[in-house]
Design a protein around this motif. Sequence first.
Motif, PDB file in Angstrom:
ATOM      1  N   VAL A  20       0.845  -1.123   0.143  1.00  0.00           N
ATOM      2  CA  VAL A  20       0.008   0.107  -0.020  1.00  0.00           C
ATOM      3  C   VAL A  20       1.108   1.412  -0.177  1.00  0.00           C
ATOM      4  O   VAL A  20       0.617   2.241  -0.777  1.00  0.00           O
ATOM      5  CB  VAL A  20      -1.086   0.101   1.209  1.00  0.00           C
ATOM      6  CG1 VAL A  20      -1.688   1.358   1.389  1.00  0.00           C
ATOM      7  CG2 VAL A  20      -2.227  -1.154   0.883  1.00  0.00           C
ATOM      8  N   GLU A  23       2.433   1.240  -3.650  1.00  0.00           N
ATOM      9  CA  GLU A  23       1.503   1.316  -4.794  1.00  0.00           C
ATOM     10  C   GLU A  23       0.242   1.707  -4.540  1.00  0.00           C
ATOM     11  O   GLU A  23      -0.400   1.811  -5.379  1.00  0.00           O
ATOM     12  CB  GLU A  23       1.669  -0.267  -5.331  1.00  0.00           C
ATOM     13  CG  GLU A  23       2.936  -0.771  -5.765  1.00  0.00           C
ATOM     14  CD  GLU A  23       2.755  -2.381  -6.012  1.00  0.00           C
ATOM     15  OE1 GLU A  23       1.769  -2.730  -6.723  1.00  0.00           O
ATOM     16  OE2 GLU A  23       3.713  -2.985  -5.826  1.00  0.00           O
ATOM     17  N   GLY A  24      -0.077   2.007  -3.188  1.00  0.00           N
ATOM     18  CA  GLY A  24      -1.533   2.705  -3.119  1.00  0.00           C
ATOM     19  C   GLY A  24      -2.451   1.417  -2.964  1.00  0.00           C
ATOM     20  O   GLY A  24      -2.002   0.219  -3.285  1.00  0.00           O
ATOM     21  N   THR A  25      -3.758   1.605  -2.827  1.00  0.00           N
ATOM     22  CA  THR A  25      -4.596   0.705  -2.711  1.00  0.00           C
ATOM     23  C   THR A  25      -5.094  -0.092  -3.692  1.00  0.00           C
ATOM     24  O   THR A  25      -5.336  -1.062  -3.778  1.00  0.00           O
ATOM     25  CB  THR A  25      -5.871   1.139  -1.848  1.00  0.00           C
ATOM     26  OG1 THR A  25      -6.481   2.255  -2.639  1.00  0.00           O
ATOM     27  CG2 THR A  25      -5.909   1.593  -0.431  1.00  0.00           C
ATOM     28  N   THR A  26      -4.899   0.425  -4.858  1.00  0.00           N
ATOM     29  CA  THR A  26      -5.236   0.044  -6.151  1.00  0.00           C
ATOM     30  C   THR A  26      -3.996  -1.100  -6.496  1.00  0.00           C
ATOM     31  O   THR A  26      -4.521  -2.203  -7.252  1.00  0.00           O
ATOM     32  CB  THR A  26      -5.050   1.017  -7.364  1.00  0.00           C
ATOM     33  OG1 THR A  26      -3.671   1.708  -7.285  1.00  0.00           O
ATOM     34  CG2 THR A  26      -6.133   1.894  -7.212  1.00  0.00           C
ATOM     35  N   ALA A 105      -3.216   5.892   3.333  1.00  0.00           N
ATOM     36  CA  ALA A 105      -3.446   5.284   2.047  1.00  0.00           C
ATOM     37  C   ALA A 105      -4.576   4.478   2.173  1.00  0.00           C
ATOM     38  O   ALA A 105      -5.563   4.267   0.971  1.00  0.00           O
ATOM     39  CB  ALA A 105      -2.213   4.436   1.976  1.00  0.00           C
ATOM     40  N   GLY A 109      -8.223   4.942  -0.217  1.00  0.00           N
ATOM     41  CA  GLY A 109      -8.726   3.766  -0.969  1.00  0.00           C
ATOM     42  C   GLY A 109     -10.101   3.479  -0.581  1.00  0.00           C
ATOM     43  O   GLY A 109     -10.928   3.072  -1.619  1.00  0.00           O
ATOM     44  N   PHE A 158      -0.602  11.876   3.995  1.00  0.00           N
ATOM     45  CA  PHE A 158      -0.874  11.926   2.498  1.00  0.00           C
ATOM     46  C   PHE A 158       0.509  12.295   1.900  1.00  0.00           C
ATOM     47  O   PHE A 158       0.668  12.332   0.596  1.00  0.00           O
ATOM     48  CB  PHE A 158      -2.000  12.849   1.960  1.00  0.00           C
ATOM     49  CG  PHE A 158      -3.316  12.171   2.059  1.00  0.00           C
ATOM     50  CD1 PHE A 158      -3.802  10.922   1.604  1.00  0.00           C
ATOM     51  CD2 PHE A 158      -4.413  12.761   2.859  1.00  0.00           C
ATOM     52  CE1 PHE A 158      -5.070  10.356   1.682  1.00  0.00           C
ATOM     53  CE2 PHE A 158      -5.586  12.488   3.023  1.00  0.00           C
ATOM     54  CZ  PHE A 158      -6.071  11.207   2.232  1.00  0.00           C
TER      55      PHE A 158
END
Length: 187
Positions: A20, A23-26, A105, A109, A158
Motif C-alpha cells: 500500500v 503502490e497505493g490501495t489500487t 493510504a 482507497g 498523504f
Amino acid sequence: MGRKQTIDRGALLDAADRVVLREGTTGLTIDAIAAEAGISKGGVLYAFGTKDGVIRAMFERSTAAYDEHAAAARERHADTPEKPALVHVEATRAEEAANTARAMALLAGLARAPGYREEIRSMYRDIFAPCLQAATTKERRGRIAMLAAEGLFMLRGFGLLDVSDQQWDEIFDDIRTVVFSSPVDPS
C-alpha cells in the motif's frame, strides 16, 4: 509426518502495508501481498479468506494504535471538560509517521467503497461528535484543536507536507498551548 505450517498474519499485514505504501490501495492484490511476503497466493487466502479480509485486518490494525493511545489519554483526563479534545490531540500526536501514511493510504482507497465509507464515517462521527456540539469557549477551542490535529495528521499522512518528528511534536505543543492555555476572550 511434517509439522503443520503456520502463517504469520502480522507478517502478511506488514507485507500488505509495504504494498500500500509503495503502490497505493489500487496495487493491493492478493498476488502482490503474496509476492511481497514470499509465500503463495493460497497462503494469503488461507490467512484472510479474501482481499476484503486483508483490508479489514489492515484497517483494524491501523486504528488499534490510535485506540490504545486514546484509552490512555481518557484515563489521564477523566474529569476535565476538554477531555474529548485532549484525547484526540494526544492520541493523534502519538501516531508514528509510518502508521499515519498507512492509515491515509487505506482511508483514501476505502473512502470510495460504499461499505467502508460508512465505517470510516462512523469512526469519525464517534471521534468528533463531542466537539461538534461545542457550547463553551473551552469546548470550541477543543474543537479547533481536534481539527488542527486531524488536519496535520492527514497532510503528513498523504505526503502533502513534509513534517519531521521534531516539527510534529512542536506543532502539537503549539496546539495544546494555543487552545488550552490562552486566556479566554470575553467578547
